[in-house]
Scaffold this active site. Structure first.
Site, PDB file in Angstrom:
ATOM      1  CB  CYS A   1      44.961  67.498  47.328  1.00 36.24           C
ATOM      2  SG  CYS A   1      44.479  68.363  45.437  1.00 36.24           S
TER       3      CYS A   1
ATOM      4  NE  ARG B   1      45.692  61.384  45.570  1.00 35.99           N
ATOM      5  CZ  ARG B   1      45.501  61.429  44.254  1.00 35.99           C
ATOM      6  NH1 ARG B   1      45.237  60.128  43.873  1.00 35.99           N
ATOM      7  NH2 ARG B   1      45.031  62.503  43.625  1.00 35.99           N
TER       8      ARG B   1
HETATM    9  P1  FAD Z   1      56.644  61.448  51.052  1.00 35.35           P
HETATM   10  O1  FAD Z   1      55.676  62.435  51.293  1.00 35.35           O
HETATM   11  O2  FAD Z   1      57.989  61.386  51.426  1.00 35.35           O
HETATM   12  O3  FAD Z   1      55.934  60.411  51.936  1.00 35.35           O
HETATM   13  C1  FAD Z   1      54.543  59.764  51.853  1.00 35.35           C
HETATM   14  C2  FAD Z   1      54.270  58.366  52.457  1.00 35.35           C
HETATM   15  O4  FAD Z   1      54.997  57.626  51.967  1.00 35.35           O
HETATM   16  C3  FAD Z   1      54.711  58.383  53.824  1.00 35.35           C
HETATM   17  O5  FAD Z   1      53.809  57.750  54.612  1.00 35.35           O
HETATM   18  C4  FAD Z   1      55.959  57.665  53.958  1.00 35.35           C
HETATM   19  O6  FAD Z   1      56.294  57.121  55.075  1.00 35.35           O
HETATM   20  C5  FAD Z   1      55.910  56.625  52.844  1.00 35.35           C
HETATM   21  N1  FAD Z   1      57.088  56.271  51.985  1.00 35.35           N
HETATM   22  C6  FAD Z   1      57.769  57.131  51.354  1.00 35.35           C
HETATM   23  N2  FAD Z   1      58.807  56.328  50.944  1.00 35.35           N
HETATM   24  C7  FAD Z   1      58.612  55.005  51.330  1.00 35.35           C
HETATM   25  C8  FAD Z   1      59.501  53.752  51.335  1.00 35.35           C
HETATM   26  N3  FAD Z   1      60.589  53.746  50.657  1.00 35.35           N
HETATM   27  N4  FAD Z   1      59.035  52.774  52.075  1.00 35.35           N
HETATM   28  C9  FAD Z   1      57.974  52.765  52.846  1.00 35.35           C
HETATM   29  N5  FAD Z   1      57.162  53.904  52.834  1.00 35.35           N
HETATM   30  C10 FAD Z   1      57.629  55.122  52.214  1.00 35.35           C
HETATM   31  N6  FAD Z   1      49.811  63.111  44.896  1.00 35.35           N
HETATM   32  C11 FAD Z   1      48.887  62.437  43.911  1.00 35.35           C
HETATM   33  O7  FAD Z   1      48.440  61.283  44.168  1.00 35.35           O
HETATM   34  N7  FAD Z   1      48.315  63.165  42.749  1.00 35.35           N
HETATM   35  C12 FAD Z   1      48.889  64.253  42.236  1.00 35.35           C
HETATM   36  O8  FAD Z   1      48.453  64.657  41.330  1.00 35.35           O
HETATM   37  C13 FAD Z   1      49.514  64.930  43.098  1.00 35.35           C
HETATM   38  N8  FAD Z   1      50.066  66.148  42.797  1.00 35.35           N
HETATM   39  C14 FAD Z   1      50.907  66.974  43.681  1.00 35.35           C
HETATM   40  C15 FAD Z   1      51.416  68.222  43.239  1.00 35.35           C
HETATM   41  C16 FAD Z   1      52.275  69.006  44.152  1.00 35.35           C
HETATM   42  C17 FAD Z   1      52.829  70.218  43.564  1.00 35.35           C
HETATM   43  C18 FAD Z   1      52.794  68.451  45.206  1.00 35.35           C
HETATM   44  C19 FAD Z   1      53.668  69.114  46.300  1.00 35.35           C
HETATM   45  C20 FAD Z   1      52.189  66.915  45.802  1.00 35.35           C
HETATM   46  C21 FAD Z   1      51.436  66.381  44.861  1.00 35.35           C
HETATM   47  N9  FAD Z   1      50.956  65.279  45.248  1.00 35.35           N
HETATM   48  C22 FAD Z   1      50.171  64.327  44.353  1.00 35.35           C
HETATM   49  C23 FAD Z   1      51.282  64.754  46.569  1.00 35.35           C
HETATM   50  C24 FAD Z   1      52.600  63.511  46.625  1.00 35.35           C
HETATM   51  O9  FAD Z   1      53.416  63.877  45.295  1.00 35.35           O
HETATM   52  C25 FAD Z   1      52.328  62.094  46.695  1.00 35.35           C
HETATM   53  O10 FAD Z   1      51.462  61.891  47.650  1.00 35.35           O
HETATM   54  C26 FAD Z   1      53.385  61.306  46.564  1.00 35.35           C
HETATM   55  O11 FAD Z   1      53.095  59.780  46.359  1.00 35.35           O
HETATM   56  C27 FAD Z   1      54.165  61.534  47.726  1.00 35.35           C
HETATM   57  O12 FAD Z   1      55.487  60.777  47.408  1.00 35.35           O
HETATM   58  P2  FAD Z   1      56.678  61.176  48.272  1.00 35.35           P
HETATM   59  O13 FAD Z   1      58.096  60.377  47.593  1.00 35.35           O
HETATM   60  O14 FAD Z   1      57.037  62.597  48.255  1.00 35.35           O
HETATM   61  O15 FAD Z   1      56.267  60.535  49.661  1.00 35.35           O
HETATM   62  N1  EPU Z   2      37.676  73.515  41.408  1.00 36.42           N
HETATM   63  C1  EPU Z   2      37.063  74.563  41.722  1.00 36.42           C
HETATM   64  N2  EPU Z   2      37.781  75.378  42.364  1.00 36.42           N
HETATM   65  C2  EPU Z   2      39.030  75.100  42.838  1.00 36.42           C
HETATM   66  C3  EPU Z   2      39.528  73.823  42.302  1.00 36.42           C
HETATM   67  C4  EPU Z   2      38.851  72.914  41.544  1.00 36.42           C
HETATM   68  O1  EPU Z   2      36.026  74.820  41.390  1.00 36.42           O
HETATM   69  O2  EPU Z   2      39.528  75.604  43.592  1.00 36.42           O
HETATM   70  C5  EPU Z   2      36.775  72.529  40.510  1.00 36.42           C
HETATM   71  C6  EPU Z   2      37.418  72.409  39.062  1.00 36.42           C
HETATM   72  O3  EPU Z   2      36.956  73.561  38.200  1.00 36.42           O
HETATM   73  C7  EPU Z   2      36.812  71.150  38.398  1.00 36.42           C
HETATM   74  C8  EPU Z   2      36.732  70.230  39.746  1.00 36.42           C
HETATM   75  O4  EPU Z   2      36.573  71.166  40.885  1.00 36.42           O
HETATM   76  O5  EPU Z   2      35.590  71.145  37.906  1.00 36.42           O
HETATM   77  C9  EPU Z   2      38.001  69.340  40.014  1.00 36.42           C
HETATM   78  O6  EPU Z   2      39.172  70.037  40.222  1.00 36.42           O
HETATM   79  P1  EPU Z   2      40.572  69.548  39.664  1.00 36.42           P
HETATM   80  O7  EPU Z   2      40.464  69.062  38.152  1.00 36.42           O
HETATM   81  O8  EPU Z   2      41.678  70.501  39.827  1.00 36.42           O
HETATM   82  O9  EPU Z   2      40.827  68.147  40.375  1.00 36.42           O
HETATM   83  P2  EPU Z   2      40.675  67.738  42.028  1.00 36.42           P
HETATM   84  O10 EPU Z   2      39.479  66.785  42.201  1.00 36.42           O
HETATM   85  O11 EPU Z   2      40.716  69.059  42.743  1.00 36.42           O
HETATM   86  C10 EPU Z   2      42.544  65.990  41.865  1.00 36.42           C
HETATM   87  C11 EPU Z   2      43.358  65.359  42.599  1.00 36.42           C
HETATM   88  C12 EPU Z   2      45.052  66.007  42.326  1.00 36.42           C
HETATM   89  C13 EPU Z   2      44.947  65.776  40.767  1.00 36.42           C
HETATM   90  C14 EPU Z   2      44.178  66.436  40.022  1.00 36.42           C
HETATM   91  C15 EPU Z   2      44.207  66.223  38.481  1.00 36.42           C
HETATM   92  C16 EPU Z   2      42.639  64.691  44.891  1.00 36.42           C
HETATM   93  C17 EPU Z   2      42.414  65.058  46.373  1.00 36.42           C
HETATM   94  N3  EPU Z   2      43.273  65.585  44.156  1.00 36.42           N
HETATM   95  O12 EPU Z   2      42.180  67.214  42.260  1.00 36.42           O
HETATM   96  O13 EPU Z   2      45.847  65.388  43.225  1.00 36.42           O
HETATM   97  O14 EPU Z   2      46.382  66.399  40.656  1.00 36.42           O
HETATM   98  O15 EPU Z   2      42.703  65.787  40.416  1.00 36.42           O
HETATM   99  O16 EPU Z   2      43.727  64.940  38.324  1.00 36.42           O
HETATM  100  O17 EPU Z   2      42.271  63.500  44.507  1.00 36.42           O
HETATM  101  C18 EPU Z   2      47.042  65.359  45.370  1.00 36.42           C
HETATM  102  O18 EPU Z   2      46.378  64.458  45.685  1.00 36.42           O
HETATM  103  O19 EPU Z   2      47.921  65.875  46.111  1.00 36.42           O
HETATM  104  C19 EPU Z   2      46.716  66.226  44.078  1.00 36.42           C
HETATM  105  C20 EPU Z   2      47.069  67.363  43.704  1.00 36.42           C
END
Ligand code: FAD
Ligand code: EPU
Length: 286
Positions: free
Chosen positions: A214, A167
Site C-alpha cells: 500500500c 506502521r
Molecule cells: P524495507 O522496505 O527494506 O525498509 C523499510 C524501513 O525499515 C526502512 O526505513 C528501512 O531503513 C528500515 N529497516 C529495514 N531493515 C532495518 C534494520 N535491520 N535496521 C533498521 N532499520 C531497518 N506491510 C504491512 O504492514 N502489511 C501488509 O499487509 C503489507 N503487505 C504488502 C504486500 C506486498 C505485495 C508488498 C510488496 C508490501 C507489503 N507491505 C505490507 C509493505 C512492506 O512489506 C512492509 O512495510 C515491511 O515491513 C517492509 O519490510 P522490508 O524488510 O521490506 O523493509
Molecule cells: N476497497 C475498495 N476498493 C479497493 C480497495 C479496497 O472498495 O480498490 C475496500 C474493500 O472492499 C474493503 C475496504 O476497502 O471494504 C478495505 O480494503 P482491504 O481489506 O483491502 O484493506 P485495506 O485497508 O485497503 C489494509 C492494509 C494492507 C493489508 C490489508 C489486509 C493499510 C494501508 N493497508 O488494506 O496493508 O494487507 O489491510 O489486512 O493499512 C500495506 O500496508 O502495505 C498493506 C498492503
C-alpha cells in the site's frame, strides 16, 4: 539503470559494491548506491561507521532515480535464522530472517502470533522497523525485545521503548536492528492454518505485480484503497507506473516505471482526493 559494479571485500568481511537499488526493491525502481552486505557484528560495525540507510527486503521503499549518496547496509545470511525456528516459543531471530518463511515455519510448529503477517514480503528487521501487520495482527503482538547496533555498540531495548504504532516504530537515530526476540503462543498447526486462511482471503484482492504494497496509510476510519477506487482512479497511469485495477492503494510497475513516474502518480492521486493521505512508503533520495 546503472549496472552493478565489481564487489570489494573489506578486512571486516563486509562486501561492498555500487548497485542499482531497483534490484533490491520490490517495486523495482531506484538508482545506485554503495551497498554494504554484512554477515556478522564486525562487518556490521565497519559498515555503520559512517552515515547509512538500512535496507531489508526493500518492500516498502521508493528510491529516487538518482539513487542515494549515503551507503546502504543490508544484513546477509549471517542474520537469517529462519531454520532455527523449531518448537521454542520464545526466541531470538536475526533481522535478515525472511518473514514468509518464519510465518510458514511457525504454523508447522503449531506456534501462534504471526498469522496476521502472512503475505508480508519483508525480513524481520524491516517488519519491526515498520511494525508491519494487517487487521489480523501486527509485529508488536509478539515482539519482546530488540538488539540494535548504535555507534558501534549493541543496545538491547524492550519493545515498549520502540513506541510501536500503526506502521511505525521509533528506533534509535542511526541504529541498525540486528536481532529481535519474539514470544509466540503454543497452539496446533491446524488452528494456526485456520487463522491464516482468513488473512489469505483478505489478500485475494491485492495485485501480484511488482509493487511496494500500500502506498498510503489508511486515514482514520476508512481505507485509502476504497477512497482511491471511489474516486475512479484505478488504472490511472504515469509511464509504466499505474494504480492497480485490483486494489486502489497499490501502485504497480508494469515494466519500466521510473521513480519519478511513481512520485508523479502519487501526486495526481492526492490532488484528486478531498481526504489528505499520508504516504506509507519510506522514500529515499527525494
Ligand atoms: P524495507 O522496505 O527494506 O525498509 C523499510 C524501513 O525499515 C526502512 O526505513 C528501512 O531503513 C528500515 N529497516 C529495514 N531493515 C532495518 C534494520 N535491520 N535496521 C533498521 N532499520 C531497518 N506491510 C504491512 O504492514 N502489511 C501488509 O499487509 C503489507 N503487505 C504488502 C504486500 C506486498 C505485495 C508488498 C510488496 C508490501 C507489503 N507491505 C505490507 C509493505 C512492506 O512489506 C512492509 O512495510 C515491511 O515491513 C517492509 O519490510 P522490508 O524488510 O521490506 O523493509
Ligand atoms: N476497497 C475498495 N476498493 C479497493 C480497495 C479496497 O472498495 O480498490 C475496500 C474493500 O472492499 C474493503 C475496504 O476497502 O471494504 C478495505 O480494503 P482491504 O481489506 O483491502 O484493506 P485495506 O485497508 O485497503 C489494509 C492494509 C494492507 C493489508 C490489508 C489486509 C493499510 C494501508 N493497508 O488494506 O496493508 O494487507 O489491510 O489486512 O493499512 C500495506 O500496508 O502495505 C498493506 C498492503
Amino acid at each position: 539503470m546503472t549496472a552493478a559494479q565489481p564487489q570489494t571485500v573489506r578486512a571486516s568481511g563486509a562486501r561492498v559494491a555500487v548497485r542499482p537499488l531497483a534490484t533490491l526493491t520490490t517495486l523495482r525502481v531506484g538508482g545506485p548506491a554503495e551497498v554494504w552486505e554484512v554477515d556478522d557484528l564486525a562487518s556490521a560495525r565497519d559498515a555503520t561507521a559512517e552515515r547509512f540507510l538500512a535496507i531489508g527486503a526493500g518492500s516498502n521503499l521508493l528510491v529516487a532515480d538518482a539513487g542515494v549518496t549515503d551507503r546502504v547496509v543490508k544484513l546477509g545470511r549471517g542474520f537469517d535464522d529462519v531454520r532455527s525456528l523449531g518448537a521454542e516459543a520464545d526466541l531470538w531471530l536475526g533481522a535478515a530472517t525472511p518473514l514468509p518463511g518464519l510465518v510458514r515455519r511457525a504454523q508447522q510448529a503449531g506456534l501462534s502470533g504471526l498469522e496476521g503477517l502472512l503475505g508480508v514480503p519483508a525480513v524481520l528487521g524491516g517488519a519491526v522497523a515498520m511494525n508491519a501487520g494487517t487487521r489480523f495482527g501486527e509485529m508488536s503482538d509478539t515482539l519482546q525485545e530488540v538488539e540494535v547496533l548504535v555507534d558501534g555498540h549493541v543496545e538491547r531495548l524492550a519493545a515498549a521503548e520502540l513506541k510501536l504504532g500503526y506502521r511505525q516504530a521509533r528506533l534509535p537515530e542511526g541504529g541498525l536492528l540486528l536481532r529481535a526476540r519474539l514470544a509466540l503462543a503454543r497452539s496446533t498447526p491446524d488452528r494456526v492454518a485456520a487463522a491464516m486462511r482468513a488473512v489469505d482471503d483478505a489478500r485475494k484482492g491485492q495485485p501480484k505485480n511488482k509493487s511496494a504494497g500500500c502506498a498510503f496509510k489508511n486515514p482514520p476510519g476508512d481505507s485509502a484503497g476504497r477512497l482511491i477506487d471511489a474516486a475512479g482512479l484505478k488504472g490511472l497511469r504515469v509511464g509504466d507506473a499505474m494504480i492497480s485495477h485490483e486494489h486502489g492503494n497499490f501502485v504497480v510497475n508494469l515494466g519500466s516505471a521510473r521513480a519519478a513516474d511513481v512520485a508523479a502518480l502519487l501526486g495526481l492521486v492526492r490532488e484528486r482526493l478531498d481526504v489528505p493521505l499520508e504516504i506509507e512508503w519510506r522514500r529515499w533520495g527525494w
